[in-house]
Scaffold this motif. Structure first.
Motif, short mmCIF file in Angstrom:
data_model
loop_
_atom_site.label_atom_id
_atom_site.label_comp_id
_atom_site.label_asym_id
_atom_site.label_seq_id
_atom_site.Cartn_x
_atom_site.Cartn_y
_atom_site.Cartn_z
N VAL A 115 8.60 10.52 0.47
CA VAL A 115 9.65 9.68 -0.13
C VAL A 115 10.44 8.90 0.93
CG1 VAL A 115 11.55 11.36 -0.25
CG2 VAL A 115 11.31 9.64 -2.03
N MET A 116 10.60 9.44 2.14
CA MET A 116 11.34 8.70 3.17
C MET A 116 10.56 7.45 3.60
SD MET A 116 14.19 10.34 3.57
CE MET A 116 14.99 10.15 5.16
N ALA A 117 9.23 7.60 3.71
CA ALA A 117 8.40 6.43 4.05
C ALA A 117 8.47 5.40 2.92
CB ALA A 117 6.96 6.87 4.30
N TYR A 118 8.43 5.88 1.68
CA TYR A 118 8.52 4.99 0.51
C TYR A 118 9.83 4.21 0.54
CZ TYR A 118 9.10 3.59 -4.41
OH TYR A 118 9.30 2.88 -5.57
N ASP A 119 10.96 4.92 0.72
CA ASP A 119 12.27 4.26 0.70
C ASP A 119 12.39 3.21 1.80
OD1 ASP A 119 12.89 5.84 -1.41
OD2 ASP A 119 14.50 6.97 -0.46
N ASN A 120 11.86 3.53 2.98
CA ASN A 120 11.95 2.58 4.09
C ASN A 120 11.02 1.38 3.87
OD1 ASN A 120 13.66 3.51 6.69
ND2 ASN A 120 12.98 5.29 5.53
N ASN A 155 0.84 -1.22 0.00
CA ASN A 155 0.00 0.00 0.00
C ASN A 155 0.87 1.26 0.00
OD1 ASN A 155 -2.26 -1.55 0.13
ND2 ASN A 155 -2.64 -1.25 2.33
N VAL A 156 1.96 1.21 0.76
CA VAL A 156 2.83 2.40 0.87
C VAL A 156 3.54 2.65 -0.46
CG1 VAL A 156 4.81 3.43 2.06
CG2 VAL A 156 3.17 2.05 3.35
N VAL A 157 4.13 1.59 -1.07
CA VAL A 157 4.94 1.83 -2.27
C VAL A 157 4.08 2.05 -3.52
CG1 VAL A 157 6.97 0.62 -1.39
CG2 VAL A 157 5.32 -0.64 -2.76
N ARG A 158 2.85 1.53 -3.51
CA ARG A 158 2.00 1.69 -4.70
C ARG A 158 1.08 2.91 -4.60
NH1 ARG A 158 5.26 -0.89 -7.59
NH2 ARG A 158 5.73 -2.95 -6.79
N HIS A 159 1.16 3.65 -3.51
CA HIS A 159 0.28 4.83 -3.36
C HIS A 159 0.59 5.85 -4.45
CE1 HIS A 159 -1.64 8.37 -1.60
NE2 HIS A 159 -2.33 7.54 -0.84
N PRO A 160 -0.45 6.47 -5.04
CA PRO A 160 -0.21 7.40 -6.16
C PRO A 160 0.77 8.55 -5.80
CG PRO A 160 -2.58 7.10 -5.76
CD PRO A 160 -1.88 6.28 -4.74
N ASN A 161 0.76 8.97 -4.53
CA ASN A 161 1.64 10.10 -4.15
C ASN A 161 2.91 9.64 -3.43
OD1 ASN A 161 -0.38 11.77 -5.12
ND2 ASN A 161 -1.38 11.90 -3.11
N ALA A 162 3.24 8.35 -3.58
CA ALA A 162 4.34 7.77 -2.77
C ALA A 162 5.66 8.52 -2.95
CB ALA A 162 4.52 6.30 -3.14
#
Length: 637
Positions: free
Chosen positions: A505-510, A492-499
């Motif tokens: 971006v820090m949440a995405y990378d982690n 859900n985090v990495v596929r979110h449209p605004n990820a």
């Protein structure tokens, strides 16, 4: 004089790039004012020039040779009592100009200036002479500018500084309801009422004391191990001032100095400059400082200073490390519980205040500021616990058992995002540092973490997905039942449209890093042929540079061992892998360590030699032109 003061107002909050275009005009006009016959005009020009130098920093170098002779002339010649303030201002200006232009430019003049200051210091100055306070600050700036070259002057500077720091407050106490009025018309006396007592304090003494304490802090911070010879005099002067309730600035300076004193001692011991002392000296010093800081924290009335004390305590814990004994850790943990409880109580009282009939916008603004200070306190509590966990690892678990109830309370829906983030970070530290000993906490904390992966606050999400990765790495079979739900949440985090927006971006990378850890440490519990390529499709990551280096190293290791799920059927994912390598290598040292970069280059050379030319050509053509160029240059060197 008004014009000089307008320049002062303009430059005080100015950045060098705003100020630089006007410097020629401003400096030449101020030099004219310096030569004015009116003392008030000269003083205004000195203050303005000091501010201009401070705001323009190294850009002031080109004016130095024109300005410094005038400043030195005032310092040398303004010797009458009527010129005391003028001379004081010239000291301030010279020291700020010296700091702005740097040691190399200032060195020769600095020697002359310090000779004058030493002579002045040796003379009998009157108690109300403004030069005393200006001189203390000028010495400290000269120290900042000259660094270790300042050490020869310390024998001159320190005795009067210690004397000022040790000044006793001039206090008059009367009963609050008595008719004996403290002379409230006297500007130099401040009156406060405490309970049934009225206390009058002479402020000039307190201000000199505060300046001196700040300067001691400055010397310890700047000179590091060079300050060691003075610790035995400074520590007993400043430690009691942690509870000096007459003046906040004195307390703040004492608090800030504590880690500086420990750092000085530690560095002096490490570098063999400790005059025959050994590690027992550092142990004695930390045994003196840390309990005193904890006790002062318990009694501190100001929330802002509580946060500063916790920050200092955290630095002291990092320096003392394993020198702390169990009783001291017990004292610190009990105090952290007290801090959390006291903060909760204050927040509840504030919430009650919002219900009052006369609650208005001004009060709301004040409440907001007070609550922000509370968040800073919680932040520092989290940092202190993080340091204790990293220092003592699994042996800290018995203390965490007691603290856990406080930490889980911070995860509640009614808590602020910052409190939730701090609580999750504390668990992340426990899971990462205590390994098997932390497994017993997974049942309590992992449900919170998984839920927080969807939190609307990106900082909370980042802490949560990082924790999921840590548990995947160290949780073994205890984590296995949660793999499916974890994958779903991370997805859900990495596929979110605004990820990939900057705040996310820090949440995405982690989250990508956590997916990689599930692929590495929980491979048997996943459909690897689907999950590993899904992870690869998220690479490279570019926001969190620490995680980026780890993730790209993991990718490199998987290619080295020809990971089947990563390469895919008929090596179909190889072009993607090569493009990730290319992008990472193009970015220099940001996204990859030197060692990993070298391994990537070796792999690329091997692929060049072993892949069929047609596969190589199609892989190459899929790269962007600048990546092709970068790879060619990397592979040819």
């Amino acid at each position: 004089a008004h014009a000089a003061s307008a320049i002062l107002n303009f430059t005080e909050n100015c950045t060098p790039d705003i100020l630089t275009p006007y410097l020629d005009g401003i400096v030449s006009k101020l030099l004219v004012l310096l030569q004015n016959t009116k003392q008030m005009v000269q003083e205004g020009a000195l203050t303005a020039l000091a501010s201009v130098a401070d705001s323009s920093q190294e850009h002031f170098q080109k004016y130095y040779d024109a300005v410094m002779p005038y400043l030195k002339a005032i310092l040398m010649n303004a010797t009458d009592k009527s010129n005391r303030m003028l001379r004081a201002k010239s000291m301030e200006c010279i020291s700020l100009v010296g700091m702005a232009v740097g040691k190399d430019k200032f060195r020769d003049d600095a020697k002359q200036v310090m000779e004058v200051l030493m002579t002045l210091q040796g003379s009998q100055l009157e108690n109300d002479d403004p030069i005393t306070s200006y001189m203390l600050q000028a010495w400290a700036r000269l120290c900042k500018c000259l660094g270790q070259d300042f050490l020869p002057y310390m024998n001159v500077v320190m005795p009067p500084l210690l004397k000022s720091a040790q000044l006793k407050p001039d206090v008059t106490i009367t009963s609050a309801d008595s008719d004996d009025e403290i002379d409230s018309d006297d500007d130099s006396i401040e009156t406060i009422t405490l309970g049934d007592k009225r206390i009058g304090i002479r402020t000039s003494i307190l201000e000199e004391k505060a300046t001196a304490c700040n300067m001691l802090c400055c010397y310890a911070d700047e000179l590091k191990e060079g300050f060691f010879p003075w610790i035995d005099q400074v520590a007993p002067t400043l430690v009691p001032l942690l509870k000096f309730y007459f003046h906040e600035e004195v307390r703040k300076a004492a608090v800030s100095a504590m880690p500086d004193l420990l750092t000085s001692a530690k560095l002096a011991l490490e570098k063999g400059l400790a005059q025959g002392r050994d590690e027992t000296y550092l142990k004695q010093l930390s045994d003196y400082i840390i309990p005193a800081l904890v006790e002062a924290l318990h009694k501190e009335p100001e929330v802002e200073i509580c946060a500063t004390m916790l920050d200092s305590l955290n630095e002291c814990l990092q320096i003392a490390g394993l020198l702390l004994n169990e009783a001291q850790v017990r004292g610190i943990v009990d105090e952290l519980k007290h801090v959390i409880t006291a903060s909760d109580t204050r927040k509840r009282e504030r919430a009650e205040r919002t219900k009052a009939e006369d609650f208005d916008a001004d009060e709301r603004e004040l409440l907001k500021e007070e609550n922000e200070q509370e968040e800073e306190v919680f932040d520092q509590v989290g940092d202190c616990l993080g340091t204790l966990i990293k220092t003592f690892k699994a042996s800290f678990c018995p203390f965490f058992d007691e603290l856990s109830i406080y930490v889980t309370a911070m995860l509640g829906k009614d808590k602020t995002p910052e409190e939730r983030r701090i609580a999750i970070c504390i668990f992340d530290d426990i899971a990462e540092q205590c390994l098997e000993a932390a497994l017993k906490y997974y049942d309590t904390y992992l449900p919170f973490l998984l839920e927080a992966c969807n939190d609307e606050n990106p900082d909370v999400r980042q802490a949560a997905v990082y924790g999921v990765g840590v548990c995947a790495e160290f949780g073994g079979s205890v984590f296995r039942p949660l793999v499916g739900e974890s994958l779903s949440m991370l997805n859900n985090v990495v596929r979110h449209p605004n990820a990939l927006q900057s705040e996310n971006v820090m949440a995405y990378d982690n989250a990508v890093s956590a997916l990689g850890k599930i692929c590495q440490f929980q491979r048997n519990s996943i459909d690897a042929a689907q999950v590993v390529p899904s992870w690869l499709s998220c690479l490279p990551i570019k926001g969190d540079l620490i995680e980026a280096k780890l993730v790209h190293d993991q990718l490199c290791s998987m290619v080295e061992r020809s990971d089947r799920d990563l390469l895919g059927p008929n090596n179909q994912y190889l072009p993607k892998i090569i493009s990730v390598f290319a992008e990472v290598l193009c970015a220099g040292k940001d996204l990859v360590t030197e060692q990993t970069a070298a391994r990537m280059v070796t792999l690329l050379r091997q692929l060049q030699q072993t892949l069929p030319p047609s596969v190589l050509a199609s892989t190459w053509s899929a790269l962007q032109p600048q990546q092709q160029l970068a790879l060619q240059s990397v592979l040819s060197t």
